[in-house]
Design a protein around this motif. Structure first.
Motif, PDB file in Angstrom:
ATOM      1  N   ALA A  11      16.715 -21.471  18.602  1.00 41.64           N
ATOM      2  CA  ALA A  11      17.759 -20.446  18.600  1.00 41.64           C
ATOM      3  C   ALA A  11      19.051 -20.984  19.189  1.00 41.64           C
ATOM      4  N   THR A  12      18.951 -21.848  20.187  1.00 45.29           N
ATOM      5  CA  THR A  12      20.150 -22.457  20.765  1.00 45.29           C
ATOM      6  C   THR A  12      20.849 -23.338  19.737  1.00 45.29           C
ATOM      7  N   ARG A  17      25.410 -23.604  15.580  1.00 51.67           N
ATOM      8  CA  ARG A  17      25.859 -23.623  14.174  1.00 51.67           C
ATOM      9  C   ARG A  17      26.621 -22.342  13.825  1.00 51.67           C
ATOM     10  N   PHE A  18      26.115 -21.196  14.293  1.00 52.59           N
ATOM     11  CA  PHE A  18      26.785 -19.935  13.997  1.00 52.59           C
ATOM     12  C   PHE A  18      28.134 -19.866  14.698  1.00 52.59           C
ATOM     13  N   TRP A  25      28.099 -11.795  13.889  1.00 53.29           N
ATOM     14  CA  TRP A  25      26.831 -11.075  13.740  1.00 53.29           C
ATOM     15  C   TRP A  25      25.661 -12.056  13.842  1.00 53.29           C
ATOM     16  N   ALA A  26      25.749 -13.180  13.116  1.00 53.22           N
ATOM     17  CA  ALA A  26      24.676 -14.176  13.162  1.00 53.22           C
ATOM     18  C   ALA A  26      24.548 -14.766  14.565  1.00 53.22           C
ATOM     19  N   LEU A  27      25.663 -14.974  15.227  1.00 56.95           N
ATOM     20  CA  LEU A  27      25.650 -15.483  16.592  1.00 56.95           C
ATOM     21  C   LEU A  27      24.921 -14.501  17.514  1.00 56.95           C
ATOM     22  N   LEU A  57      28.950  -8.852  21.439  1.00 55.44           N
ATOM     23  CA  LEU A  57      29.381  -9.232  20.089  1.00 55.44           C
ATOM     24  C   LEU A  57      29.129  -8.104  19.086  1.00 55.44           C
ATOM     25  N   LEU A  58      27.955  -7.495  19.171  1.00 55.29           N
ATOM     26  CA  LEU A  58      27.616  -6.422  18.233  1.00 55.29           C
ATOM     27  C   LEU A  58      28.549  -5.230  18.395  1.00 55.29           C
ATOM     28  N   HIS A  59      28.898  -4.909  19.637  1.00 54.78           N
ATOM     29  CA  HIS A  59      29.853  -3.826  19.865  1.00 54.78           C
ATOM     30  C   HIS A  59      31.240  -4.209  19.359  1.00 54.78           C
ATOM     31  N   ALA A  60      31.628  -5.453  19.576  1.00 51.80           N
ATOM     32  CA  ALA A  60      32.963  -5.909  19.163  1.00 51.80           C
ATOM     33  C   ALA A  60      33.163  -5.824  17.655  1.00 51.80           C
TER      34      ALA A  60
END
Length: 193
Positions: A11-12, A17-18, A25-27, A57-60
């Motif tokens: 995941a790291t 990469r993201f 969103w992917a990040l 990030l999701l809220h942003a």
């Protein structure tokens, strides 16, 4: 789930990469995976940090997944036994799920919230939640966090003499384990109950 250390590593790498690709969103999703893996490794503060970055990030970006980000933070806080902080964050998640109109999100997050309701002795919230969660006893919606949270809520409820309330949590936990194909855990919970 079998190799959380490998999960953190992969995941790291995906996270890097993201970041390069610029997909927030992917990040956020890769940060959630890091949070899950850290939590399974017992690194609760690292899990909380990853979940907080994901939720931000999701809220942003205004994602409908933002309530899950808040719920993940609450789960990490529960793992640290920070019950009041977890209760506050889970209410943010429940409100977010209602706002985006996702019945599935509302059910899953509300089911996890039973643990904070029990631990903070917020029995009015518990009673209200269990009314809305009755459908989960007959449905097919299942999640491991719901099962484990319900199990811990049941144990705690029994320990403080709230056996009637705990009965709902025992039933929910056993049903969730069965739906997830974790029959041994369901049988163990049934015997404990």
């Amino acid at each position: 789930a079998d190799r959380p250390d490998l999960g953190v590593k992969l995941a790291t790498e995906a996270n890097l990469r993201f970041t390069d690709a610029g997909s927030r969103w992917a990040l956020a999703q890769s940060l959630n995976v890091i949070g899950d893996a850290e939590r399974f490794l017992g690194n609760r503060t690292k899990a909380e940090a990853a979940y907080r970055q994901a939720a931000d990030l999701l809220h942003a970006i205004g994602s409908i997944d933002a309530p899950y980000g808040d719920a993940n933070i609450a789960i990490a806080l529960m793992g640290q036994r920070r019950w009041l902080d977890a209760a506050e964050r889970i209410e943010i998640a429940v409100a977010g799920a209602k706002r985006v109109g996702s019945r599935k999100s509302q059910l899953l997050i509300s089911a996890v919230a039973l643990l904070t309701d029990a631990r903070t002795h917020n029995w009015d919230a518990w009673d209200e939640r269990t009314q809305s969660l009755q459908t989960m006893l007959e449905g097919t919606l299942a999640d491991l966090d719901v099962a484990t949270s319900a199990l811990e809520a049941a144990r705690y409820g029994d320990s403080v003499g709230e056996t009637q309330r705990a009965d709902f949590a025992w039933t929910l936990a056993i049903r969730q384990f069965e739906l997830l194909g974790k029959d041994e855990r369901a049988d163990t919970a049934r015997r404990e109950w």
